[in-house]
Design a protein around this motif. Sequence first.
Motif, PDB file in Angstrom:
ATOM      1  N   THR A 185      -1.593   5.735   4.268  1.00 65.52           N
ATOM      2  CA  THR A 185      -1.700   4.650   5.004  1.00 65.52           C
ATOM      3  C   THR A 185      -1.571   3.281   3.782  1.00 65.52           C
ATOM      4  O   THR A 185      -1.006   2.390   4.085  1.00 65.52           O
ATOM      5  N   TYR A 222       6.709   8.359   5.848  1.00 65.85           N
ATOM      6  CA  TYR A 222       6.381   7.677   4.527  1.00 65.85           C
ATOM      7  C   TYR A 222       7.551   7.961   3.345  1.00 65.85           C
ATOM      8  O   TYR A 222       7.911   7.472   2.697  1.00 65.85           O
ATOM      9  N   ARG A 254     -10.032   5.392   5.177  1.00 67.66           N
ATOM     10  CA  ARG A 254      -8.661   5.044   5.423  1.00 67.66           C
ATOM     11  C   ARG A 254      -8.080   6.424   4.831  1.00 67.66           C
ATOM     12  O   ARG A 254      -8.254   6.666   3.758  1.00 67.66           O
TER      13      ARG A 254
END
Length: 275
Positions: free
Chosen positions: A163, A200, A159
């Motif tokens: 995220t 983000y 991952r």
Amino acid sequence: MLVGVGKRQSRPWVVSDELWSLVEPLLPQPGPKRVEGRPRVPDRQALCGILFVPHTGIQWEYLPQELGFGSGMTCWRRLAAWNEAGVWDKLHLVLLRKLRSARQLDWSRAVIDSPRPGGTAGPKSGPSPVDRARPGSKHHILTDAQGIPLAVSLTGGNRNDVTELMPLLDKVPAVAGLVGRPRKRPALLFADRGYDHDKYREKVRMLGVRPVIARRGVPHGSGLGVYRWVVERTIAWFHGFRRLRIRWERRDDIHEAFLGLATCLITHRHIQRLC
């Protein structure tokens, strides 16, 4: 009988009276026994047995029953049931409230990082992009300015760090304890290059938090280390628990239960320093 409960001990798995007074009201009531047999192991003794495992790294089946913990399977089942009931999340919120009421939570900034423990077990694992595609997991940790954990999560090792940025910010509970609204958001968010993404950054700003994130492609040395070192220290605290340093559990919920329990214990240490 478990000897030494409630006294200050060098054995970290011994549950103090003060900690037990916080945990006991949060535990679900046990259901009726379906068959007659041995008396139920008291919850406090089972909790001591549960704590013995992450501190020592021992396998469940080798849990020493002569210390009064009950069997390893009893403690394992109790841990799974309490985790399913959300006991560790509730306890963490209680502890954060105590810290905020004492004005010991520093919301001026938060710091995030995603260490990768050893071990390859469990569904929430994946090929690491930085370790020859070896499967593994990641711990995502968000702390306040002092290193007190505000939120943690578990994902696969493949991952991408960024995220998990928004889910972790959303996971921070609304902490009461002072007059006015409960506090949920830090003023600033510090992160390393793994979180460098303008999309983000904008999402973080929309939450009312100013992102301070190192950028890729610039000379090494972002200058953020003077603020980010606290999360590195907190990671060391987490990995001081042997069952978090290396993941042995194949079931994600059990490893997440250890992660949540460690979060509570680390937060509780900060309360103990106030005494």
